[in-house]
Design an enzyme around this catalytic site. Sequence first.
Site, PDB file in Angstrom:
ATOM      1  N   ILE A 104       1.707  -4.840  -7.366  1.00  0.00           N
ATOM      2  CA  ILE A 104       1.608  -3.947  -6.172  1.00  0.00           C
ATOM      3  C   ILE A 104       0.455  -4.190  -5.452  1.00  0.00           C
ATOM      4  O   ILE A 104      -0.699  -3.651  -5.965  1.00  0.00           O
ATOM      5  CB  ILE A 104       1.709  -2.340  -6.641  1.00  0.00           C
ATOM      6  CG1 ILE A 104       2.941  -1.876  -7.368  1.00  0.00           C
ATOM      7  CG2 ILE A 104       1.777  -1.466  -5.408  1.00  0.00           C
ATOM      8  CD1 ILE A 104       2.934  -0.630  -8.180  1.00  0.00           C
ATOM      9  N   GLU A 159      -2.246  -4.262   1.245  1.00  0.00           N
ATOM     10  CA  GLU A 159      -2.753  -4.889   2.175  1.00  0.00           C
ATOM     11  C   GLU A 159      -3.960  -4.949   2.537  1.00  0.00           C
ATOM     12  O   GLU A 159      -4.775  -4.059   2.500  1.00  0.00           O
ATOM     13  CB  GLU A 159      -1.722  -4.405   3.604  1.00  0.00           C
ATOM     14  CG  GLU A 159      -2.048  -5.260   4.762  1.00  0.00           C
ATOM     15  CD  GLU A 159      -1.058  -4.558   5.965  1.00  0.00           C
ATOM     16  OE1 GLU A 159      -0.972  -5.370   6.915  1.00  0.00           O
ATOM     17  OE2 GLU A 159      -1.378  -3.434   6.199  1.00  0.00           O
ATOM     18  N   ARG A 190      -6.984   0.680   2.054  1.00  0.00           N
ATOM     19  CA  ARG A 190      -6.794   1.882   1.179  1.00  0.00           C
ATOM     20  C   ARG A 190      -6.167   3.160   2.169  1.00  0.00           C
ATOM     21  O   ARG A 190      -6.397   4.389   1.942  1.00  0.00           O
ATOM     22  CB  ARG A 190      -7.995   2.353   0.636  1.00  0.00           C
ATOM     23  CG  ARG A 190      -8.473   1.382  -0.355  1.00  0.00           C
ATOM     24  CD  ARG A 190      -9.687   2.053  -1.205  1.00  0.00           C
ATOM     25  NE  ARG A 190     -10.193   1.030  -2.160  1.00  0.00           N
ATOM     26  CZ  ARG A 190     -11.515   0.732  -2.220  1.00  0.00           C
ATOM     27  NH1 ARG A 190     -12.281   1.427  -1.625  1.00  0.00           N
ATOM     28  NH2 ARG A 190     -11.885  -0.495  -3.191  1.00  0.00           N
ATOM     29  N   ASP A 192      -9.754   6.971  -1.428  1.00  0.00           N
ATOM     30  CA  ASP A 192      -8.614   6.183  -1.257  1.00  0.00           C
ATOM     31  C   ASP A 192      -7.373   7.136  -0.918  1.00  0.00           C
ATOM     32  O   ASP A 192      -7.038   8.082  -1.399  1.00  0.00           O
ATOM     33  CB  ASP A 192      -8.254   5.542  -2.790  1.00  0.00           C
ATOM     34  CG  ASP A 192      -6.992   4.498  -2.854  1.00  0.00           C
ATOM     35  OD1 ASP A 192      -6.217   4.567  -1.997  1.00  0.00           O
ATOM     36  OD2 ASP A 192      -7.012   3.969  -3.857  1.00  0.00           O
ATOM     37  N   ARG A 228      -4.251   5.934  -0.208  1.00  0.00           N
ATOM     38  CA  ARG A 228      -3.037   5.303  -0.362  1.00  0.00           C
ATOM     39  C   ARG A 228      -2.036   6.408  -0.765  1.00  0.00           C
ATOM     40  O   ARG A 228      -2.395   7.149  -1.601  1.00  0.00           O
ATOM     41  CB  ARG A 228      -3.046   3.917  -1.353  1.00  0.00           C
ATOM     42  CG  ARG A 228      -3.789   2.953  -0.647  1.00  0.00           C
ATOM     43  CD  ARG A 228      -3.932   1.825  -1.356  1.00  0.00           C
ATOM     44  NE  ARG A 228      -4.997   1.964  -2.486  1.00  0.00           N
ATOM     45  CZ  ARG A 228      -5.434   1.082  -3.199  1.00  0.00           C
ATOM     46  NH1 ARG A 228      -5.041  -0.242  -3.160  1.00  0.00           N
ATOM     47  NH2 ARG A 228      -6.581   1.527  -3.902  1.00  0.00           N
TER      48      ARG A 228
END
Length: 191
Positions: A48, A51, A91, A123, A125
């Site tokens: 995983i 980007e 993130r 983070d 995400r």
Amino acid sequence: MNTIQSNIANLPTRYGKFKIKAYKQGTQEHLAIMSQDFETLESPYVRIHSECLTGDTLGSLKCDCQNQLDLSLKFIAQNGGLVIYHRQEGRNIGLVNKVNAYALQDQGRNTIEANLELGFKEDERDYSIVGHIFRDLDIKKLKLITNNPEKMQYVDSLGVEIIERIPAITKSNKYNEGYLSTKKNKMGHLL
């Protein structure tokens, strides 16, 4: 949230031949990059990959992102599996904020301190698209290529069995030593 997905297409690359499938969740588009034999694998290798435009595309030395992506694509091409290109830049704070975080890092902050100073969590995400991709591609067990314990916890929370963890260790340099130290000492990455 509704998810839109594409058909599967072929993608020959410098690493080898892959199949790709795109997924759209909200405004973010993500990519599943599969080895040619992916559908025959009972427990594929899976990366995983979050980007990083500055690293993945521009070759930034401030991080290890491009090196991890290269390592993973080569490994998947040779051993079979899947790279999920998880498009949540910086993130998930976005490119403009990531550059602002870089400016704060230039003044001595680490990546966590910079994100917090900009008003974000360390983070941001959201991995829910990963669960959708796993269900769509019928992944029930895998060998996870990661250093990130949060990704391992998320995969485990989906009920997907992690048979093995493969480290994604790359060489450090004078520009990313602090970044890697923060990942290891503050975020628990297995480096």
